[in-house]
Design a protein around this motif. Structure first.
Motif, short mmCIF file in Angstrom:
data_model
loop_
_atom_site.label_atom_id
_atom_site.label_comp_id
_atom_site.label_asym_id
_atom_site.label_seq_id
_atom_site.Cartn_x
_atom_site.Cartn_y
_atom_site.Cartn_z
N PRO A 1 7.42 -32.72 -22.92
CA PRO A 1 8.73 -33.37 -22.95
C PRO A 1 9.82 -32.45 -22.41
CG PRO A 1 8.05 -32.76 -25.16
CD PRO A 1 6.89 -32.45 -24.25
N ASP A 2 10.79 -33.05 -21.73
CA ASP A 2 11.95 -32.32 -21.23
C ASP A 2 11.58 -31.14 -20.32
OD1 ASP A 2 13.64 -34.02 -22.70
OD2 ASP A 2 13.26 -32.80 -24.49
N ARG B 1 -2.94 -27.67 -21.43
CA ARG B 1 -1.68 -27.47 -22.16
C ARG B 1 -0.63 -28.50 -21.78
NH1 ARG B 1 -4.04 -22.40 -21.64
NH2 ARG B 1 -3.91 -21.10 -23.51
N GLY B 2 -0.97 -29.43 -20.89
CA GLY B 2 -0.08 -30.54 -20.57
C GLY B 2 0.65 -30.46 -19.25
N TYR B 3 0.40 -29.44 -18.46
CA TYR B 3 1.08 -29.28 -17.18
C TYR B 3 0.41 -30.11 -16.08
CZ TYR B 3 3.44 -25.19 -19.10
OH TYR B 3 4.21 -24.35 -19.87
N HIS C 1 -4.56 -9.92 -19.67
CA HIS C 1 -5.84 -9.22 -19.82
C HIS C 1 -7.02 -10.18 -19.77
CE1 HIS C 1 -3.73 -5.56 -20.95
NE2 HIS C 1 -3.00 -6.30 -21.77
N TYR C 2 -6.75 -11.46 -19.66
CA TYR C 2 -7.80 -12.48 -19.64
C TYR C 2 -7.65 -13.32 -18.37
CZ TYR C 2 -8.09 -11.11 -24.49
OH TYR C 2 -8.22 -10.38 -25.64
N GLY C 3 -8.68 -14.10 -18.05
CA GLY C 3 -8.65 -14.92 -16.86
C GLY C 3 -7.53 -15.94 -16.86
N ASP C 4 -7.38 -16.66 -17.96
CA ASP C 4 -6.34 -17.67 -18.09
C ASP C 4 -4.99 -16.98 -18.28
OD1 ASP C 4 -4.59 -19.69 -18.90
OD2 ASP C 4 -5.99 -20.56 -20.35
N SER C 5 -4.08 -17.22 -17.37
CA SER C 5 -2.77 -16.55 -17.40
C SER C 5 -1.94 -16.90 -18.63
CB SER C 5 -1.97 -16.92 -16.14
OG SER C 5 -2.63 -16.47 -14.99
N PHE C 6 -2.35 -17.91 -19.40
CA PHE C 6 -1.64 -18.29 -20.62
C PHE C 6 -2.14 -17.53 -21.84
CE2 PHE C 6 -0.90 -21.92 -17.91
CZ PHE C 6 0.39 -22.32 -18.22
N GLU C 7 -3.36 -17.03 -21.80
CA GLU C 7 -3.97 -16.40 -22.98
C GLU C 7 -3.32 -15.07 -23.33
OE1 GLU C 7 -6.08 -17.54 -25.22
OE2 GLU C 7 -6.37 -19.42 -24.14
N ASP C 8 -2.69 -15.02 -24.50
CA ASP C 8 -2.10 -13.80 -25.03
C ASP C 8 -1.05 -13.20 -24.09
OD1 ASP C 8 -1.80 -11.92 -27.07
OD2 ASP C 8 -3.29 -10.56 -26.21
N THR C 9 -0.24 -14.10 -23.48
CA THR C 9 0.83 -13.66 -22.58
C THR C 9 2.13 -14.39 -22.93
OG1 THR C 9 0.58 -15.38 -20.87
CG2 THR C 9 -0.85 -13.42 -20.67
N VAL C 10 3.17 -14.08 -22.19
CA VAL C 10 4.47 -14.74 -22.37
C VAL C 10 4.68 -15.85 -21.34
CG1 VAL C 10 5.50 -12.69 -23.42
CG2 VAL C 10 5.69 -13.06 -20.93
N LEU C 11 3.63 -16.28 -20.64
CA LEU C 11 3.79 -17.28 -19.59
C LEU C 11 4.38 -18.57 -20.12
CD1 LEU C 11 3.53 -18.23 -16.70
CD2 LEU C 11 1.12 -18.77 -17.15
N GLU C 12 3.86 -19.08 -21.21
CA GLU C 12 4.37 -20.34 -21.75
C GLU C 12 5.86 -20.24 -22.07
OE1 GLU C 12 5.30 -23.97 -23.18
OE2 GLU C 12 3.59 -23.44 -21.93
N GLU C 13 6.29 -19.13 -22.65
CA GLU C 13 7.70 -18.96 -22.97
C GLU C 13 8.55 -18.93 -21.70
OE1 GLU C 13 5.21 -17.13 -24.24
OE2 GLU C 13 5.34 -17.48 -26.39
N ALA C 14 8.08 -18.24 -20.68
CA ALA C 14 8.82 -18.16 -19.41
C ALA C 14 8.97 -19.54 -18.78
CB ALA C 14 8.12 -17.20 -18.44
N LEU C 15 7.92 -20.35 -18.85
CA LEU C 15 7.97 -21.69 -18.28
C LEU C 15 8.86 -22.61 -19.12
CD1 LEU C 15 4.20 -21.98 -17.34
CD2 LEU C 15 6.13 -21.57 -15.78
N ALA C 16 8.75 -22.53 -20.43
CA ALA C 16 9.57 -23.37 -21.32
C ALA C 16 11.06 -23.08 -21.12
CB ALA C 16 9.17 -23.14 -22.77
N GLU C 17 11.42 -21.80 -21.00
CA GLU C 17 12.82 -21.42 -20.77
C GLU C 17 13.39 -22.08 -19.53
OE1 GLU C 17 13.28 -17.21 -20.32
OE2 GLU C 17 12.68 -16.81 -22.39
N ARG C 18 12.54 -22.31 -18.55
CA ARG C 18 12.96 -22.84 -17.25
C ARG C 18 12.71 -24.34 -17.12
NH1 ARG C 18 11.74 -17.78 -17.46
NH2 ARG C 18 12.87 -16.27 -16.18
N GLY C 19 12.26 -24.97 -18.20
CA GLY C 19 12.02 -26.41 -18.19
C GLY C 19 10.91 -26.83 -17.24
N VAL C 20 9.89 -25.99 -17.09
CA VAL C 20 8.81 -26.23 -16.13
C VAL C 20 7.68 -27.03 -16.77
CG1 VAL C 20 7.02 -25.14 -14.72
CG2 VAL C 20 9.34 -24.19 -14.77
#
Length: 188
Positions: free
Chosen positions: A5-6, A127-129, A84-103
């Motif tokens: 959403p949003d 994850r819904g993207y 440190h893992y294959g999936d760029s979302f695992e144990d990283t700040v990627l989701e937060e960076a994308l959420a901040e930007r409404g991605v």
């Protein structure tokens, strides 16, 4: 169409285009040139560019192998996600960076096709993207000695496979660099 959403915006994701990752990669120079084209286009259209950088025993943080290739230059304002893992979302700040930007939609480039690219495509999708793979802006090395298909077969299969991905409320897709748009309601 994202299920988030949003989140009407799109971001360009540049994954692991590091010296040690792409040193022996198929079509290294043309893939990097295509990524540069997309980075320039994203910046010109005020689309977020998110950089992802892997580290492990073979890619020690701070080493020359760990560094991004010199042909690609990240701006200070563009997020750098360490993983440190294959999936760029695992144990990283990627989701937060994308959420901040409404991605809610990602355009994915980088290396390696059969590892971190594929893992991140699936990680984002579940994850819904909405997730678009740029077919001529990802690459891999030759792992045939371990029983893998040739690099060209890996890339071709990933492009074909991802082109038809869909699930309730979200979709995948594969396009070439020349056909990439950063408009959310367009599959390209």
């Amino acid at each position: 169409m994202t299920t988030l959403p949003d989140r009407p915006n799109t971001a360009l994701l540049v994954i692991d285009v590091q010296n040690g990752v792409v040193a022996g990669a198929l079509h290294r120079d043309s893939v990097i040139a295509n990524i540069n084209t997309l980075v320039d286009k994203a910046r010109a259209e005020d689309v977020p560019v998110i950089w992802v950088q892997h580290s492990d025993e073979g890619l020690e943080r701070g080493s020359e192998r760990w560094q991004y290739v010199p042909e690609l230059v990240r701006l200070d304002a563009e997020p750098l996600v360490h993983k440190h893992y294959g999936d760029s979302f695992e144990d990283t700040v990627l989701e937060e960076a994308l959420a901040e930007r409404g991605v809610g939609r990602l355009v994915v480039t980088g290396a390696q096709t059969d590892a971190c690219i594929r893992s991140t495509l699936h990680g984002a999708f579940v994850r819904g993207y909405d997730v678009t793979l740029v077919g001529d802006a990802h690459t891999t090395e030759d792992l045939t000695e371990y029983g893998a298909p040739t690099p060209q077969q890996v890339i071709t299969h990933a492009n074909l496979y991802w082109k038809w991905q869909s699930a309730p409320g979200r979709r995948g897709g594969t396009v070439d660099t020349a056909d990439v748009t950063f408009i959310s309601d367009d599959a390209g």
